[in-house]
Design a protein around this motif. Structure first.
Motif, PDB file in Angstrom:
ATOM      1  N   LYS A  42     -19.358 -59.325  -0.998  1.00 14.76           N
ATOM      2  CA  LYS A  42     -18.664 -58.909  -2.217  1.00 14.76           C
ATOM      3  C   LYS A  42     -17.153 -59.046  -2.041  1.00 14.76           C
ATOM      4  CE  LYS A  42     -22.154 -55.620  -3.828  1.00 14.76           C
ATOM      5  NZ  LYS A  42     -22.388 -54.233  -4.332  1.00 14.76           N
ATOM      6  N   GLU A  43     -16.455 -59.052  -3.173  1.00  9.97           N
ATOM      7  CA  GLU A  43     -15.005 -59.113  -3.120  1.00  9.97           C
ATOM      8  C   GLU A  43     -14.425 -57.746  -2.762  1.00  9.97           C
ATOM      9  OE1 GLU A  43     -14.267 -62.661  -6.432  1.00  9.97           O
ATOM     10  OE2 GLU A  43     -13.504 -60.649  -6.759  1.00  9.97           O
ATOM     11  N   ARG A  44     -13.209 -57.779  -2.246  1.00 10.84           N
ATOM     12  CA  ARG A  44     -12.519 -56.530  -1.957  1.00 10.84           C
ATOM     13  C   ARG A  44     -12.258 -55.782  -3.260  1.00 10.84           C
ATOM     14  NH1 ARG A  44      -7.590 -56.705   2.222  1.00 10.84           N
ATOM     15  NH2 ARG A  44      -9.290 -57.779   3.312  1.00 10.84           N
ATOM     16  N   GLU A  45     -12.499 -54.482  -3.263  1.00 12.07           N
ATOM     17  CA  GLU A  45     -12.305 -53.696  -4.474  1.00 12.07           C
ATOM     18  C   GLU A  45     -11.440 -52.480  -4.214  1.00 12.07           C
ATOM     19  OE1 GLU A  45     -15.945 -52.099  -6.051  1.00 12.07           O
ATOM     20  OE2 GLU A  45     -16.374 -50.905  -4.263  1.00 12.07           O
ATOM     21  N   ASP A  61     -13.869 -45.467 -10.599  1.00 11.32           N
ATOM     22  CA  ASP A  61     -14.801 -44.549 -11.257  1.00 11.32           C
ATOM     23  C   ASP A  61     -15.942 -44.085 -10.355  1.00 11.32           C
ATOM     24  OD1 ASP A  61     -14.640 -46.004 -14.625  1.00 11.32           O
ATOM     25  OD2 ASP A  61     -13.360 -44.549 -13.593  1.00 11.32           O
ATOM     26  N   SER A  62     -16.479 -44.962  -9.535  1.00 14.08           N
ATOM     27  CA  SER A  62     -17.654 -44.595  -8.748  1.00 14.08           C
ATOM     28  C   SER A  62     -17.356 -43.586  -7.640  1.00 14.08           C
ATOM     29  CB  SER A  62     -18.301 -45.841  -8.141  1.00 14.08           C
ATOM     30  OG  SER A  62     -17.478 -46.384  -7.123  1.00 14.08           O
ATOM     31  N   VAL A  63     -16.086 -43.369  -7.325  1.00 17.55           N
ATOM     32  CA  VAL A  63     -15.757 -42.425  -6.249  1.00 17.55           C
ATOM     33  C   VAL A  63     -15.100 -41.153  -6.774  1.00 17.55           C
ATOM     34  CG1 VAL A  63     -15.471 -44.364  -4.671  1.00 17.55           C
ATOM     35  CG2 VAL A  63     -13.438 -43.297  -5.685  1.00 17.55           C
ATOM     36  N   LYS A  64     -14.819 -41.098  -8.065  1.00 16.40           N
ATOM     37  CA  LYS A  64     -14.195 -39.907  -8.637  1.00 16.40           C
ATOM     38  C   LYS A  64     -15.064 -38.678  -8.393  1.00 16.40           C
ATOM     39  CE  LYS A  64     -11.462 -41.957 -12.356  1.00 16.40           C
ATOM     40  NZ  LYS A  64     -11.338 -42.140 -13.820  1.00 16.40           N
ATOM     41  N   GLU A  88     -24.314 -47.168  -1.133  1.00 12.69           N
ATOM     42  CA  GLU A  88     -23.476 -48.177  -1.765  1.00 12.69           C
ATOM     43  C   GLU A  88     -21.992 -48.036  -1.408  1.00 12.69           C
ATOM     44  OE1 GLU A  88     -25.713 -46.152  -3.241  1.00 12.69           O
ATOM     45  OE2 GLU A  88     -25.023 -45.490  -5.226  1.00 12.69           O
ATOM     46  N   ASP A  89     -21.635 -46.988  -0.693  1.00  6.33           N
ATOM     47  CA  ASP A  89     -20.266 -46.859  -0.193  1.00  6.33           C
ATOM     48  C   ASP A  89     -20.065 -47.640   1.107  1.00  6.33           C
ATOM     49  OD1 ASP A  89     -20.374 -43.412  -1.178  1.00  6.33           O
ATOM     50  OD2 ASP A  89     -19.347 -45.049  -2.223  1.00  6.33           O
ATOM     51  N   THR A  90     -21.130 -48.181   1.654  1.00  4.89           N
ATOM     52  CA  THR A  90     -21.042 -48.954   2.889  1.00  4.89           C
ATOM     53  C   THR A  90     -20.134 -50.160   2.698  1.00  4.89           C
ATOM     54  OG1 THR A  90     -23.221 -48.266   3.669  1.00  4.89           O
ATOM     55  CG2 THR A  90     -22.342 -50.335   4.547  1.00  4.89           C
ATOM     56  N   ALA A  91     -19.111 -50.260   3.551  1.00  8.07           N
ATOM     57  CA  ALA A  91     -18.127 -51.339   3.440  1.00  8.07           C
ATOM     58  C   ALA A  91     -17.123 -51.206   4.571  1.00  8.07           C
ATOM     59  CB  ALA A  91     -17.401 -51.261   2.098  1.00  8.07           C
ATOM     60  N   VAL A  92     -16.287 -52.216   4.692  1.00  7.68           N
ATOM     61  CA  VAL A  92     -15.087 -52.102   5.517  1.00  7.68           C
ATOM     62  C   VAL A  92     -13.984 -51.553   4.617  1.00  7.68           C
ATOM     63  CG1 VAL A  92     -13.379 -53.299   6.910  1.00  7.68           C
ATOM     64  CG2 VAL A  92     -15.791 -54.005   7.001  1.00  7.68           C
ATOM     65  N   TYR A  93     -13.348 -50.493   5.057  1.00  5.94           N
ATOM     66  CA  TYR A  93     -12.306 -49.829   4.281  1.00  5.94           C
ATOM     67  C   TYR A  93     -10.932 -50.199   4.842  1.00  5.94           C
ATOM     68  CZ  TYR A  93     -15.654 -47.050   1.685  1.00  5.94           C
ATOM     69  OH  TYR A  93     -16.670 -46.662   0.836  1.00  5.94           O
ATOM     70  N   TYR A  94     -10.034 -50.591   3.932  1.00  4.93           N
ATOM     71  CA  TYR A  94      -8.696 -51.010   4.298  1.00  4.93           C
ATOM     72  C   TYR A  94      -7.659 -50.105   3.641  1.00  4.93           C
ATOM     73  CZ  TYR A  94     -11.039 -55.432   5.439  1.00  4.93           C
ATOM     74  OH  TYR A  94     -11.875 -56.387   5.957  1.00  4.93           O
ATOM     75  N   CYS A  95      -6.638 -49.741   4.398  1.00  3.44           N
ATOM     76  CA  CYS A  95      -5.496 -49.088   3.769  1.00  3.44           C
ATOM     77  C   CYS A  95      -4.397 -50.129   3.593  1.00  3.44           C
ATOM     78  CB  CYS A  95      -5.003 -47.899   4.573  1.00  3.44           C
ATOM     79  SG  CYS A  95      -4.255 -48.291   6.161  1.00  3.44           S
ATOM     80  N   ALA A  96      -3.545 -49.884   2.625  1.00  2.00           N
ATOM     81  CA  ALA A  96      -2.474 -50.817   2.316  1.00  2.00           C
ATOM     82  C   ALA A  96      -1.284 -50.070   1.739  1.00  2.00           C
ATOM     83  CB  ALA A  96      -2.955 -51.873   1.328  1.00  2.00           C
TER      84      ALA A  96
END
Length: 128
Positions: A42-45, A61-64, A88-96
């Motif tokens: 998936k694309e980065r969101e 919206d999905s994390v509110k 569905e929260d499984t992902a690589v998380y990036y801070c920026a």
């Protein structure tokens, strides 16, 4: 400028994790920050963002109601508290870090092009 995420890991659905992002090399704290994630295939969101004062926050919206973004400017660190995690929260998380101090709109907060420095990412895996 360096951003280093930590706190990722594996957790069961319904569990919690707290991600941290330590920032070094910036000469001031007057910059907004955000968290993004990218799941396999998936694309980065956009996930969440916070103004430089911490007074304004934005969430996808999905994390509110489940995720909370915060920052400690004295420690040059920002956080993402993640509760009630779902598979569905499984992902690589990036801070920026953002080139601006504040956001006028949600669209501004989510605009990837306005983020000038990125961390290397931390894996979050939520099992069912």
């Amino acid at each position: 400028v360096q951003l280093v995420e930590s706190g990722g890991g594996q957790v069961q659905a319904g569990g919690s994790l707290r991600l941290s992002c330590a920032v070094s090399g910036r000469t001031s704290n007057t910059y907004a920050m955000g968290w993004f994630r990218q799941a396999p295939g998936k694309e980065r969101e956009f996930v969440a963002a916070i103004s430089w004062t911490g007074n304004h926050t934005y969430y996808e919206d999905s994390v509110k109601g489940r995720f909370t973004i915060s920052r400690d400017n004295a420690r040059n660190t920002k956080y993402l508290q993640m509760n009630s995690l779902k598979p569905e929260d499984t992902a690589v998380y990036y801070c920026a870090s953002n080139r601006y101090a504040n956001f006028a709109t949600m669209e501004d907060a989510a605009r990837t092009d306005d983020y000038d420095y990125w961390g290397q990412g931390t894996q979050v895996t939520v099992s069912s």
